[in-house]
Enzyme design. Structure first.
Site, short mmCIF file in Angstrom:
data_model
loop_
_atom_site.label_atom_id
_atom_site.label_comp_id
_atom_site.label_asym_id
_atom_site.label_seq_id
_atom_site.Cartn_x
_atom_site.Cartn_y
_atom_site.Cartn_z
N CYS A 165 -8.40 9.33 6.12
CA CYS A 165 -7.83 10.65 5.48
C CYS A 165 -8.50 10.83 4.07
CB CYS A 165 -6.52 10.29 5.29
SG CYS A 165 -5.94 9.12 3.95
N GLY A 166 -8.35 11.56 3.38
CA GLY A 166 -9.02 12.00 2.12
C GLY A 166 -9.13 10.79 1.24
N HIS A 217 -8.68 -13.31 6.42
CA HIS A 217 -7.72 -14.13 5.70
C HIS A 217 -6.52 -13.41 5.93
CE1 HIS A 217 -10.81 -15.88 2.41
NE2 HIS A 217 -11.19 -15.76 3.57
#
Length: 153
Positions: free
Chosen positions: A65-66, A98
């Protein structure tokens, strides 16, 4: 590996590059949309990617997304999804190794195509460590998820 790929309108231009990269690495892309730069709501695509993973139709996911923040927040609402926004390669591979991160979130307006390429490569090549400390910590995360689902807080 099967990778569910989704984005909103802001992530659409970068999504094309990411899809090509996944395929070039020999992995399968499961396209969860969107298919244009017309305005859409990012939670819809975070949901599609998460549901695809939970249904065992994909092994991992990538959301764009942005900023990367919205899709990360939305995807993490889905039990079983461990999504993180990564704008550096260390986090992109370490999150898998991890923390058993299964969804990489990228901000298309934050990183350029070259950095995004390196993030995706790092994410795809990483495997969860079976070191006792990482398994112990992941189990604690899963305990938090179970308690939340059971309404214990």
């Amino acid at each position: 590996m099967r990778i569910a790929l989704g984005c909103d309108h802001a992530g659409f231009p970068l999504k094309q590059r990411v899809a090509s990269l996944i395929q070039a690495a020999g992995h399968q892309v499961i396209d969860c949309g969107t298919d244009s730069n017309c305005s859409v709501d990012y939670p819809d695509y975070a949901r599609k990617v998460g549901e695809t993973i939970i249904a065992d139709q994909a092994d991992r996911g990538i959301l764009v997304c942005g900023s990367g923040v919205g899709v990360s927040v939305a995807a993490n609402k889905i039990p079983g999804i461990r999504a993180a926004i990564c704008h550096d390669t260390y986090s992109a591979h370490q999150g898998v190794e991890h923390d058993s991160m299964n969804v990489l979130c990228i901000g298309a307006r934050i990183v350029g195509e070259e950095v995004a390429t390196e993030l995706v490569k790092a994410f795809m090549s990483a495997e969860f460590s079976s070191d006792e400390r990482h398994v112990r910590r992941l189990n604690k995360v899963l305990d938090i998820e179970r308690d939340a689902l059971a309404g214990r807080f």
